[in-house]
Structure formats: structure tokens, C-alpha cells
Design a protein around this motif. Structure first.
Motif, PDB file in Angstrom:
ATOM      1  N   GLU A 289      64.394 -34.588 -15.786  1.00 45.82           N
ATOM      2  CA  GLU A 289      64.108 -34.248 -16.936  1.00 45.82           C
ATOM      3  C   GLU A 289      64.690 -34.513 -18.109  1.00 45.82           C
ATOM      4  OE1 GLU A 289      63.505 -30.100 -19.265  1.00 45.82           O
ATOM      5  OE2 GLU A 289      64.134 -29.783 -16.956  1.00 45.82           O
ATOM      6  N   ASP A 290      64.010 -34.920 -19.284  1.00 47.39           N
ATOM      7  CA  ASP A 290      65.033 -35.903 -20.764  1.00 47.39           C
ATOM      8  C   ASP A 290      64.845 -34.804 -21.434  1.00 47.39           C
ATOM      9  OD1 ASP A 290      66.508 -36.524 -22.188  1.00 47.39           O
ATOM     10  OD2 ASP A 290      65.671 -38.582 -22.584  1.00 47.39           O
ATOM     11  N   ASP A 291      65.807 -33.567 -21.979  1.00 49.78           N
ATOM     12  CA  ASP A 291      64.611 -32.667 -23.140  1.00 49.78           C
ATOM     13  C   ASP A 291      65.632 -33.349 -24.093  1.00 49.78           C
ATOM     14  OD1 ASP A 291      64.490 -30.388 -24.346  1.00 49.78           O
ATOM     15  OD2 ASP A 291      65.520 -29.317 -23.136  1.00 49.78           O
ATOM     16  N   TYR A 292      65.476 -34.324 -24.710  1.00 44.47           N
ATOM     17  CA  TYR A 292      66.359 -34.741 -26.232  1.00 44.47           C
ATOM     18  C   TYR A 292      66.584 -34.566 -26.838  1.00 44.47           C
ATOM     19  CZ  TYR A 292      61.603 -36.602 -27.761  1.00 44.47           C
ATOM     20  OH  TYR A 292      60.478 -36.351 -28.298  1.00 44.47           O
TER      21      TYR A 292
ATOM     22  N   GLY B  46      65.766 -30.211 -27.044  1.00 46.20           N
ATOM     23  CA  GLY B  46      65.611 -29.220 -27.211  1.00 46.20           C
ATOM     24  C   GLY B  46      66.299 -28.260 -27.496  1.00 46.20           C
TER      25      GLY B  46
ATOM     26  N   HIS C  23      64.124 -26.273 -32.241  1.00 50.00           N
ATOM     27  CA  HIS C  23      63.420 -25.917 -32.073  1.00 50.00           C
ATOM     28  C   HIS C  23      63.310 -24.975 -33.622  1.00 50.00           C
ATOM     29  CE1 HIS C  23      61.735 -26.986 -28.260  1.00 50.00           C
ATOM     30  NE2 HIS C  23      62.465 -26.881 -28.097  1.00 50.00           N
TER      31      HIS C  23
ATOM     32  N   ALA D   2      63.615 -25.636 -20.046  1.00 49.72           N
ATOM     33  CA  ALA D   2      63.505 -26.417 -18.614  1.00 49.72           C
ATOM     34  C   ALA D   2      63.647 -26.470 -18.180  1.00 49.72           C
ATOM     35  CB  ALA D   2      65.251 -26.270 -19.313  1.00 49.72           C
TER      36      ALA D   2
ATOM     37  N   TYR E 265      68.574 -33.732 -14.748  1.00 49.64           N
ATOM     38  CA  TYR E 265      68.982 -33.230 -16.041  1.00 49.64           C
ATOM     39  C   TYR E 265      69.749 -33.891 -16.698  1.00 49.64           C
ATOM     40  CZ  TYR E 265      69.016 -29.498 -20.230  1.00 49.64           C
ATOM     41  OH  TYR E 265      68.331 -29.203 -21.777  1.00 49.64           O
TER      42      TYR E 265
ATOM     43  N   GLY F   3      70.815 -35.867 -20.329  1.00 48.10           N
ATOM     44  CA  GLY F   3      70.916 -36.105 -22.446  1.00 48.10           C
ATOM     45  C   GLY F   3      72.356 -36.300 -22.381  1.00 48.10           C
TER      46      GLY F   3
END
Length: 191
Positions: free
Chosen positions: A1-4, A6, A9, A17, A29, A31
């Protein structure tokens, strides 16, 4: 997962996530601090399941010298002392204001010719041009020729062919600047 993106918001609580929902330790995970701190920092991270830490450590040592330890220690202290969390709160407020400035300028200048789609988070908004006679790729090229960095949404969609211009708002500093940028866009697109 690339929560680039995140960390950014604006309208609602972010989706959790995938890593936080991982009951079987299968999600990696990834980043970086490029968008949240500074692009030149060139410091990323990878959260791996505990049982895989040694294998990832060995692979990292075999393939890279890694990031300088001093830089890692500085960022770790920055986070441990709470500065990173404060920085993110400040930037979320700043970017929310800048997003609103660009949205307002687009609506004022284009009226019904552009429909703005605000995403719950991120560093871009989508401007759709429902009456445009050209594709979003053609419109993006016209904007780019005028020195604006608008990207065609259709070129970034994996499965659904959506039309629109992907526009960053993080560098919009004032209402005057937002209006000036949008006027340039209007002249380039001739909508």
C-alpha cells in the motif's frame, strides 16, 4: 500500500489504511516524506510484517547504502518531539484554504463551463469541462503550452475513462493569484 497523500484530508475522516486492517501481516505500507516535509529530503519508509524484517534489512543492505543515518535521526527526533504532527495540522489547514481559493476562482471565471470535483483529500482537484469540444488530453496540452501544469485525468485512470483536468492547488497563495492563474487557463482553453 502506498498511502501517498494520506496525510492530507479536508472534508472527512480518511479511510483507514489497508495496513491497519491487515490481520494476517501481508500488507507492506510504503511512504515517503517528499510531499509531507520536503521533496529534496529523499527519505522514504516501508512498514513490513515483523517476521519479514530481517529479510528486508538484508535486501536493503545488499542493494543500497540507504539514507544517511544523520538524516534519519533528525526526522525521527522531529516526529518523536511532535513537530511532524503539528506540521501536518498546519499544512492541512493551509492546503484546505488554497484548495478553496482555486475552486472559487474556477467557479467565478468559468461559471457553468467548468464543474469542480473536490476530492476528500490529496493535493489536487478535478475540473471537468462538460461542454468542451476537445478531449481532456487536448485541453491539458493547451494549458501546458500556456505554462500551466494541468494534467489530463483520462491519462491517469486505470479502468474508467474519465475526462477532466487534474490541477494542483498547493502553490496558490492568494485570491489574486488564483484568479490570475484561472484567467490564464481560460485564455488557453478558450471555453
Amino acid at each position: 500500500e502506498d498511502d501517498y497523500d494520506g496525510e492530507y484530508h479536508y472534508a472527512s475522516a480518511p479511510l483507514p489504511a489497508l495496513k491497519s486492517l491487515d490481520g494476517h501481516d501481508r500488507v507492506l505500507y510504503a511512504g515517503s516524506f517528499s510531499k509531507s516535509l520536503y521533496p529534496g529530503l529523499a527519505l522514504g519508509y516501508l512498514v513490513v510484517p515483523q517476521r519479514q524484517c530481517q529479510a528486508f534489512d538484508a535486501a536493503l543492505r545488499a542493494g543500497s547504502n540507504g539514507c544517511p543515518q544523520l538524516m534519519q535521526a533528525i526526522v525521527a527526533d522531529f516526529m518523536r518531539e511532535g513537530h511532524f504532527a503539528r506540521h501536518l495540522r498546519k499544512m492541512r489547514l493551509l492546503y484546505a484554504r488554497r484548495r478553496a481559493l482555486l475552486e472559487q476562482a474556477l467557479q467565478q471565471v468559468f461559471g457553468d463551463a467548468v464543474a469542480v470535483a473536490l476530492q476528500g483529500g490529496g493535493m489536487h482537484l478535478i475540473a471537468r469541462c462538460p461542454g468542451a469540444q476537445e478531449s481532456d488530453a487536448a485541453l491539458a496540452r493547451r494549458a501546458q503550452a500556456a505554462g500551466l501544469n494541468a494534467q489530463a485525468l483520462s491519462e491517469r485512470c486505470a479502468s474508467v475513462h474519465e475526462q477532466g483536468l487534474l490541477m494542483g492547488f498547493t502553490n496558490i497563495a492568494s485570491q489574486v493569484q488564483a484568479r490570475r492563474v484561472v484567467k490564464r487557463l481560460q485564455a488557453a482553453l478558450a471555453l
